[in-house]
Design an enzyme around this catalytic site. Structure first.
Site, PDB file in Angstrom:
ATOM      1  N   ARG A  87       0.826  -1.205   0.000  1.00 33.98           N
ATOM      2  CA  ARG A  87       0.000   0.000   0.000  1.00 33.98           C
ATOM      3  C   ARG A  87       0.863   1.259   0.000  1.00 33.98           C
ATOM      4  NH1 ARG A  87      -2.491  -3.661   3.462  1.00 33.98           N
ATOM      5  NH2 ARG A  87      -4.578  -4.295   2.835  1.00 33.98           N
ATOM      6  N   ASP A 147      -9.615  -4.975   8.356  1.00 35.04           N
ATOM      7  CA  ASP A 147      -8.706  -5.908   9.027  1.00 35.04           C
ATOM      8  C   ASP A 147      -9.379  -6.500  10.264  1.00 35.04           C
ATOM      9  OD1 ASP A 147      -5.854  -4.989   7.691  1.00 35.04           O
ATOM     10  OD2 ASP A 147      -7.208  -3.313   8.027  1.00 35.04           O
ATOM     11  N   ARG A 150     -11.801  -9.078   9.242  1.00 34.09           N
ATOM     12  CA  ARG A 150     -11.090 -10.316   8.894  1.00 34.09           C
ATOM     13  C   ARG A 150     -10.654 -11.067  10.140  1.00 34.09           C
ATOM     14  NH1 ARG A 150      -7.605  -7.267   4.147  1.00 34.09           N
ATOM     15  NH2 ARG A 150      -9.008  -7.765   2.399  1.00 34.09           N
ATOM     16  N   HIS A 174      -3.277   0.488   8.345  1.00 35.89           N
ATOM     17  CA  HIS A 174      -3.926  -0.498   7.479  1.00 35.89           C
ATOM     18  C   HIS A 174      -2.859  -0.981   6.507  1.00 35.89           C
ATOM     19  CE1 HIS A 174      -6.681  -2.629   4.957  1.00 35.89           C
ATOM     20  NE2 HIS A 174      -6.585  -1.771   3.952  1.00 35.89           N
TER      21      HIS A 174
END
Length: 315
Positions: A87, A147, A150, A174
């Site tokens: 990212r 996240d 998840r 993140h």
């Protein structure tokens, strides 16, 4: 009650957010804006033609001027992450996109609450705070809400317990420096792990819980999905719609979204995810769970990683 949302970016993420909002009746009006006007027109038309089976809603492609009186603006514009790309590698390209978008959209929707979704989301949330001129409480990054989803999904598989009974968070960036403060993880009101790493409760446990494996699973999930299908958009769309639902609700909620820190855990001048309180007025507080010294070090490390990136980009 009129609820207007503007979605900037009509790619897979922006379009899926629009679709999910329509199906769940979260808004009464949605404007889709994209530099590719034909794409925006096509996505809006496709979703709109299914709305006779949904709650009444207007969905159309428009320009920044059409964002006037928006209650919420969701920004998904930017280059997507490619397989094998972090990212952070996206930082400067998408920072430039945010710098271009911010003055245009804020001019027409100065009273909206803004949700940043594009990656690297923490850096872009920080950028928007610095260049938009808006109060920080009205700027929210999607942060580690996905996240965290998840994490809870994975724990539910391990423990054969509903995700809604699992209270655990992913905090920090993140990205690769995110972490799970396991000392704060609960099933009901009971800590998941005891002092020796075992379970503090009994039940239909399918497998021995391995915290390191679970955290690795969370960090690599996005990359695996990109490798397999080219992009991630369903789960993030559901997550963003949950944020919007909370903003349109009558009470505040606690979630790990990204916002500017001002001394929390000794961290300042960076956006990352801790349990923030937010609702109809945007960010209005936070919940600071007590963490171990090692967990605090991980949070500080995550902040340092993000500050390092911020120093390297031109905001």
């Amino acid at each position: 009650m009129s609820r207007k949302v503007t979605i900037i970016g009509a790619g897979s993420v922006g379009s899926t957010i629009t679709y999910t909002m329509a199906v769940n009746g979260l808004a009464s009006e949605i404007v889709m804006i994209d530099v590719n006007t034909e794409r925006a027109l096509g996505e809006a038309m496709d979703i709109r033609q299914g709305t006779p089976f949904c709650s009444p809603i207007q969905i159309y492609a428009g320009t920044y001027e059409d964002a006037k009186d928006s209650d919420v603006v969701v920004i998904t514009s930017g280059m997507p992450r490619k397989a094998g790309q972090s990212r952070i590698d996206l930082a400067q390209t998408n920072v430039d996109v945010i710098r271009e978008i911010a003055p245009e959209i804020v001019k027409h929707a100065p009273d909206a609450i803004y949700i940043l979704v594009s990656n690297p989301v923490d850096v872009l949330t920080y950028t928007f705070c610095k260049v938009s001129g808006l109060p920080e409480n009205r700027i929210i990054g999607s942060g580690t809400i996905l996240d965290t989803a998840r994490l809870r999904s994975r724990l539910a598989e391990y423990l054969s317990i509903s995700q809604k009974s699992i209270h655990a968070y992913v905090m920090g960036e993140h990205g690769d420096s995110s972490f799970v403060p396991w000392s704060t993880a609960r099933v009901g009101s009971v800590e998941i792990l005891d002092d020796k790493g075992g379970f503090n409760f009994t039940g239909r446990i399918k497998a021995k819980l391995n915290p390191e494996e679970i955290e690795q699973y969370i960090r690599t999930s996005g990359g695996k999905i990109i490798e397999r299908k080219g992009a991630t958009f369903y789960a993030i769309a559901i997550s963003v719609c949950h944020i919007v639902d909370c903003l349109f609700g009558s009470s505040n909620r606690v979630m790990t979204v990204s916002s500017m820190l001002h001394g929390e855990y000794g961290i300042d001048d960076v956006c990352l995810s801790i349990p923030f309180i937010f609702g109809p007025q945007g960010i209005c507080g936070n919940v600071l769970p007590a963490m171990t010294e090692q967990e605090l070090e991980k949070l500080q490390h995550s902040a340092d990683v993000l500050k390092g990136v911020i120093k390297q980009v031109n905001i």
